[in-house]
Design an enzyme around this catalytic site. Structure first.
Site, PDB file in Angstrom:
ATOM      1  N   GLU A 198       0.982  -1.192  -0.084  1.00  0.00           N
ATOM      2  CA  GLU A 198       0.029  -0.070  -0.254  1.00  0.00           C
ATOM      3  C   GLU A 198       1.012   1.321  -0.028  1.00  0.00           C
ATOM      4  O   GLU A 198       2.096   1.173   0.527  1.00  0.00           O
ATOM      5  CB  GLU A 198      -0.837  -0.017   1.357  1.00  0.00           C
ATOM      6  N   LYS A 226       2.626   4.619   1.498  1.00  0.00           N
ATOM      7  CA  LYS A 226       2.776   5.411   2.433  1.00  0.00           C
ATOM      8  C   LYS A 226       2.549   6.615   2.452  1.00  0.00           C
ATOM      9  O   LYS A 226       3.371   7.389   1.689  1.00  0.00           O
ATOM     10  CB  LYS A 226       4.280   4.936   2.995  1.00  0.00           C
ATOM     11  N   ASP A 234       1.922  10.602   3.081  1.00  0.00           N
ATOM     12  CA  ASP A 234       2.815  11.603   3.747  1.00  0.00           C
ATOM     13  C   ASP A 234       1.719  12.322   4.526  1.00  0.00           C
ATOM     14  O   ASP A 234       1.693  13.480   3.964  1.00  0.00           O
ATOM     15  CB  ASP A 234       3.557  12.292   2.959  1.00  0.00           C
ATOM     16  N   TYR A 243      -7.422   8.280   5.182  1.00  0.00           N
ATOM     17  CA  TYR A 243      -7.648   6.700   4.961  1.00  0.00           C
ATOM     18  C   TYR A 243      -7.269   5.741   5.970  1.00  0.00           C
ATOM     19  O   TYR A 243      -6.159   6.158   6.727  1.00  0.00           O
ATOM     20  CB  TYR A 243      -6.550   6.536   3.677  1.00  0.00           C
ATOM     21  N   LYS A 301      11.444   2.849   1.394  1.00  0.00           N
ATOM     22  CA  LYS A 301      11.165   4.370   1.101  1.00  0.00           C
ATOM     23  C   LYS A 301      11.406   4.606  -0.264  1.00  0.00           C
ATOM     24  O   LYS A 301      11.988   3.889  -0.830  1.00  0.00           O
ATOM     25  CB  LYS A 301      12.181   5.222   1.876  1.00  0.00           C
ATOM     26  N   CYS A 330      18.356  45.588 -15.923  1.00  0.00           N
ATOM     27  CA  CYS A 330      18.832  44.349 -16.678  1.00  0.00           C
ATOM     28  C   CYS A 330      20.232  44.165 -16.544  1.00  0.00           C
ATOM     29  O   CYS A 330      20.956  44.828 -16.961  1.00  0.00           O
ATOM     30  CB  CYS A 330      18.332  44.507 -18.059  1.00  0.00           C
ATOM     31  N   CYS A 386      21.283  44.247 -20.580  1.00  0.00           N
ATOM     32  CA  CYS A 386      21.541  45.433 -21.276  1.00  0.00           C
ATOM     33  C   CYS A 386      21.488  46.607 -20.559  1.00  0.00           C
ATOM     34  O   CYS A 386      21.495  47.923 -20.874  1.00  0.00           O
ATOM     35  CB  CYS A 386      20.471  45.483 -22.305  1.00  0.00           C
ATOM     36  N   CYS A 424      12.614  42.871 -18.343  1.00  0.00           N
ATOM     37  CA  CYS A 424      13.708  43.844 -18.821  1.00  0.00           C
ATOM     38  C   CYS A 424      12.967  44.866 -20.000  1.00  0.00           C
ATOM     39  O   CYS A 424      12.223  44.032 -20.846  1.00  0.00           O
ATOM     40  CB  CYS A 424      14.704  43.198 -19.650  1.00  0.00           C
ATOM     41  N   CYS A 456      17.741  44.371 -26.188  1.00  0.00           N
ATOM     42  CA  CYS A 456      18.369  43.412 -25.158  1.00  0.00           C
ATOM     43  C   CYS A 456      19.146  42.013 -25.828  1.00  0.00           C
ATOM     44  O   CYS A 456      18.246  41.370 -26.354  1.00  0.00           O
ATOM     45  CB  CYS A 456      17.495  42.932 -24.017  1.00  0.00           C
TER      46      CYS A 456
END
Ligand code: IVH
Length: 674
Positions: free
Chosen positions: A116, A118, A120, A226, A317, A411, A414, A429, A435
């Protein structure tokens, strides 16, 4: 290491682990990702087993993680709530299986395990008496936890009364409270609009939401539950395998995951593990591993418990999706449309299955929110194909004399002013094609595989072409000669002539590719395709006004505005003319007929939950059958295909009266007579 050194090290690790337990269990505000915590715990366990005389009953290695915090009243668990033993490798799983077989004395055949996910989230125990929920408690230190009955009533809604006749007088159900990913995203959006603190991940959000003193607040937080095992049972009997218990629980009204499977031996466990690992990102909730449980209850009884965990279960895990590393530099990237994105350059770290050395910091506000500084230890997350991101800073590991990051006003490429847009989160920018960074990104995009697909025109070549002023814009690419190209660094005549040939080949293109290649803000591949299907040629698109653009399905006011502004710019129209003059051409698009005639032709379909086939394969299959596959359910959706553990999308489909198909029906319908 001398014994004295080991003792000092053990002491240090214990203190650190206690502190991190406190942050995780009491404050719901952990500093470290699980992977880093697990490593510390393993280090402690290794030292303690090397020096058994230094072992102590109150070491964090001997305790079930949490604390019973004082905010809620205390509940002493009738049966202790234990943790799970962890395995990080196949060898550890095999060792577990060997031990099980030895203890239950199984010489031939395989043990049946229930595999099943796991989840978190956080463990809770629900106590039902005569079918009614009378008490709910957190795990706490395993012996006693916090009384969260009122809050759990909010989470369970109508599940506070069990259904059916033969329900034991006392029935304790243990399970996990968690938050689905989409619920987490919408909660964080709400938090952001309200100017409240954002949650780092769904687990923290779930913990923080459940442990609210005011049940009304819990009620507003989208939590799920669950069940996964039993605690005390009195005055009644229960089935004699874990599998049957889970089916029975689901029958009496306890929500359970439908991802549970019966598997045989190590091979069966591993097969399940790899399938869930593959589908991890499309699951509706975060999982951090797979749990295997010996199914036969008589065997569970013979196996019994260690101080901390059952001997009949194992948590295998999954690779960590969050890790810690050092932030070495913050760089500012200028995108094709001038969007400024701060990027974190990291000390390389293995996370989510790859080595990560860059992560996005999203925007200026995000840097301020995190107060992330060069030199900091940061938590990076990489899940699936998503760009890695910085989740948080491990503040207690901040070196001395760090400086807050100052976001530039100009920027970096440029020197044009950086301007804010809309609500100020996105900054650009203002240099436009003046640029060099924007020009460069624009040219790279033009040449990319899904655009004009100019093979051999890599980043380094584009850089040189611009630096040496051999090109100004994308149309100039088609004027390059073999001679000119051969003068570039590391460009032999052969490669130069290959590149010219590739440029020549790219001239024969399609309208959607060309539209996409132009790099019109907000016009991706799909929008380019849509426009081409609606207008068949470029000129009508250039001539279309905002209203007629908006007549096209899926084109909203913002995209229409962007198209209109792009074509209104004479510079852009000039480039288009230059490209056409250079010989770029495409066949006039025909109204697209779906390739096949299937029950899915022309339909809009949403996939949700876990299917037995990979999500991407299902998507491709549907597209081949002429369907459009989208991510969210709306009134325009025709079908929703629902796999195991489907979340709110399935609910929404039901509410909207959209046809719901299970996987079997989907497969049957795909297998039509052409
Ligand atoms: S069984 C005695 N099953 O993992 C049996 N635990 O690391 C104990 N968890 O405290 C738990 N999904 O909060 C079990 N399918 C699952 C689980 C699960 C998540 C959590 C649970 C437990 C922790 C141990």
């Amino acid at each position: 290491m001398s014994k004295q050194q080991a003792e000092n090290e053990i002491q240090k690790l214990r203190e650190q682990l206690e502190y991190h337990n406190y942050r995780y269990y009491v404050l719901d505000d952990p500093l470290l990702p699980d992977a880093a915590y697990d490593r510390m715990m393993r280090q402690l366990e290794a030292l303690e087993s090397e020096y058994p005389e230094l072992q102590s009953a109150d070491s964090p290695s001997q305790k079930v993680g949490g604390f019973a915090a004082r905010t809620f009243s205390e509940v002493v668990h009738a049966v202790p709530m234990r943790s799970l033993a962890n395995a990080f490798s196949e060898e550890e799983l095999a060792a577990f299986d060997r031990r099980v077989k030895e203890i239950v004395d199984l010489e031939k055949g395989e043990v049946e395990y229930i595999a099943e996910p796991k989840l978190d989230g956080l463990a809770v125990s629900l106590r039902y008496e005569n079918g009614w929920l009378v008490q709910a408690a957190t795990r706490g230190d395993g012996r006693s936890g916090e009384n969260i009955t009122q809050n759990m009533r909010q989470v369970l809604g109508d599940k506070t009364k069990l259904i059916g006749k033969s329900i034991p007088k006392v029935l304790e159900v243990r399970g996990e409270v968690f938050m689905r990913k989409e619920d987490f995203d919408s909660l964080n959006q709400r938090q952001q609009s309200a100017g409240s603190k954002l949650f780092v991940n769904p687990r923290n959000a779930a913990a923080g939401s459940l442990r609210q003193l005011d049940p009304e607040i819990t009620a507003q937080r989208p939590l799920s539950f669950y069940g996964y095992s039993l605690g005390q049972v009195e005055g009644g009997s229960i089935p004699n395998t874990h599998w049957d218990i889970m089916q029975w629980l689901s029958g009496i009204g306890i929500p359970t995951s439908d991802l549970l499977e019966r598997v045989q031996g190590v091979a069966g466990c591993l097969d399940y593990y790899h399938r869930l690992q593959r589908d991890r990102d499309s699951l509706p909730f975060d999982i951090d591993g797979i749990v295997y449980k010996v199914s036969r209850m008589d065997w569970q009884h013979s196996l019994g418990f260690t101080a901390k965990a059952p001997r009949w279960a194992l948590a295998h895990k999954l690779p960590a999706q969050e890790e810690v590393t050092t932030l070495e530099k913050i760089e500012i990237q200028v995108g094709r449309t001038g969007a400024i994105t701060p990027v974190a350059r990291l000390k390389p770290v293995f996370v989510g299955g790859v080595t990560v050395s860059n992560a996005t910091l999203h925007n200026r506000d995000e840097i301020e929110r995190l107060d992330v500084r060069v030199g900091d230890t940061v938590v990076v997350r990489r899940a699936g194909d998503v760009i890695p991101e910085i989740l948080s800073v491990v503040v207690d590991q901040r070196p001395e004399k760090t400086q807050p990051f100052i976001f530039p006003t100009h920027c970096p490429v440029c020197n044009s002013a950086i301007v804010s847009e809309g609500d100020g989160v996105i900054v650009r920018c203002s240099g436009g094609l003046v640029c060099p960074a924007q020009r460069k990104e624009n040219i790279k995009h033009f040449a990319s595989r899904k655009a004009m697909d100019i093979e051999g025109l890599g980043d380094k070549i584009v850089d040189q072409l611009l630096e040496q002023e051999m090109i100004d814009d994308v149309a100039d690419l088609y004027l390059l000669t073999i001679d000119q190209l051969s003068s570039l660094e590391r460009m032999a005549e052969k490669s130069a002539s290959n590149l010219v040939a590739a440029l020549e080949k790219s001239k024969e293109t399609t309208l959607p590719r060309f539209l996409f290649a132009l790099g019109i803000p907000l016009v991706g591949e799909t929008t380019a395709e849509t426009l081409s299907n609606a207008f068949y040629d470029l000129e009508p698109i250039i001539q279309a006004d905002i209203e007629s653009l908006q007549q096209v399905p899926d084109i909203g006011p913002v995209v229409a505005e962007s198209l209109n502004a792009f074509f209104a710019e004479s510079h852009n129209r000039q480039i288009i003319s230059k490209l056409i003059q250079a010989g770029v051409h495409w066949p006039k698009a025909e109204q697209k007929q779906s390739v096949v005639d299937s029950p899915f032709s022309g339909k809009t379909v949403v996939l949700t939950g876990t299917l037995s086939m990979a999500r991407n394969d299902a998507k491709k299959q549907l597209q081949l059958l002429g369907a459009k596959v989208t991510g969210s359910v709306s009134k325009n959706t025709d079908f929703v295909i629902v796999g195991a553990d489907a979340g709110s999308k399935a609910d929404k489909a039901e509410a909207l009266g959209i046809e719901i198909l299970d996987e079997e029906t989907f497969i049957r319908m795909s297998d039509y007579e052409a």
